[in-house]
Design an enzyme around this catalytic site. Structure first.
Site: not given
Ligand code: ASP
Length: 336
Positions: A179, A207-210, A230-231, A233
């Protein structure tokens, strides 16, 4: 971990993930030219979004498990506390710019999927296929070697393909990610930031991350500072990562200590056995980045060995070491 603090002068400063070296330099130039920090941040990360070599962001990003590139991004403006975000956006290489337009042109914060794409089209953003040949081959390889009990195989020509070999070398054979987060402060002490990503490689469609979630992948408060991540989420979402960092800075912590404090909270919140190694430590990584109003910047990771990008006006952009909770690189990272 050794202190890794940078900055300190009241001049434009930008801090970003390791893939943001050119982006921090551009963001600082843009702030010197008079753009606001959020505009400069979005403009800086556009370099990475357009770069097909970066398989973690924008054009050339690795797709979801269906082979479709779905992008997440957000931005936030300190002086107004306004924010914009898109999630699961398909077909537009600059999701951070779309997020910026949501912030600028609407009274809303987050648009997803089809609605976000229609919004982008209405503003003249050009729709295109974001899946490069390289990303497609890597996805085919992933699909072929995922399981011995499904219908797909990784053929020798695919395994031997230079792009696939590059992926295995750089990212390991399974499931890593990337990211870009960029946080910026100008000479007036105004803050802004953005986070943009293609998300976890081969994620579940939708899927949605952070990254597009204000308070998780990014948070900016003009009284205090800006932070992002980053990483993995899901772990960042569970502790409201970026917001936690800003609150720790509000309580007096330096950017470095705030990043470490939030990571400590994240590690203590990591309880499911499938997320832990044999010694009970997270079997994944998260990196946090922060800058305060005075232009002090830092980043910290769960695991040692990480870098972040930093630029202060009048200086060359450079990579610096992240502070970390654990001293050694994790054994599960690809050895390069
Ligand atoms: N944080 C991103 C996500 O969970 C991925 C990453 O930064 O590696 O979507």
């Amino acid at each position: 971990a050794e202190p890794e603090r940078a900055g300190g002068g009241r001049v434009p400063v930008a801090v970003a993930s390791e893939n943001g070296l050119a982006a921090v330099a551009r963001a600082v130039q843009r702030m010197e030219a008079g753009l606001t920090p959020v505009e400069a941040a979005v403009d800086g990360v556009a370099l990475v979004e357009a770069d097909p070599e970066d398989v973690t962001v924008g054009y050339g990003g690795l797709p979801n498990s269906d082979g479709v590139v779905q992008l997440d991004a957000c931005c936030m403006d300190g002086p107004t506390m306004r924010a914009g975000a898109v999630a699961a956006l398909e077909g537009f290489r600059h999701p951070a710019r779309v997020a910026y337009e949501i912030m600028r042109r609407t009274t809303r914060v987050l648009l997803v999927g089809e609605g976000a794409a229609r919004f982008a089209t209405s503003l003249g953003f050009e729709a295109e296929n974001l899946l490069t040949e390289r990303a497609r081959k890597i996805w085919l390889y992933w699909r072929g070697q995922m399981s011995a009990i499904d219908d797909w195989m990784a053929t020798p020509d695919l395994i031997g393909d230079p792009d696939v070999q590059w992926f295995i070398r750089e990212h390991g054979a399974i499931a890593p990610h990337g990211t870009i987060n960029l946080c910026a402060v100008n000479a007036a002490g105004d803050l802004g930031g953005t986070t943009t990503t293609s998300g976890l490689f081969f994620k579940i469609p939708g899927r949605v991350g952070d990254s597009p979630l204000i308070g998780a992948g990014l948070f900016v408060d003009n009284e205090v500072g800006a932070a992002g991540s980053t990483g993995r989420g899901e772990s960042v979402i569970q502790i409201a990562g970026a917001h936690t960092i800003v609150e720790l800075m509000r309580a007096g912590a330096s950017p470095r200590d705030a990043c470490l404090g939030a990571l400590d909270r994240l590690v203590r919140a990591t309880r499911m056995p499938y997320l832990l190694d044999a010694e009970g430590r997270p079997n994944f990584d998260v990196k946090f980045y922060a800058v305060n109003k005075a232009g002090e910047a830092a980043a910290a990771a769960i695991w040692a060995g990480g870098k972040f990008a930093f630029c202060r006006a009048g200086e060359e952009a450079r990579l610096m070491d992240c502070a970390s909770l654990y001293p050694a690189p994790p054994p599960w990272l690809p050895q390069v």
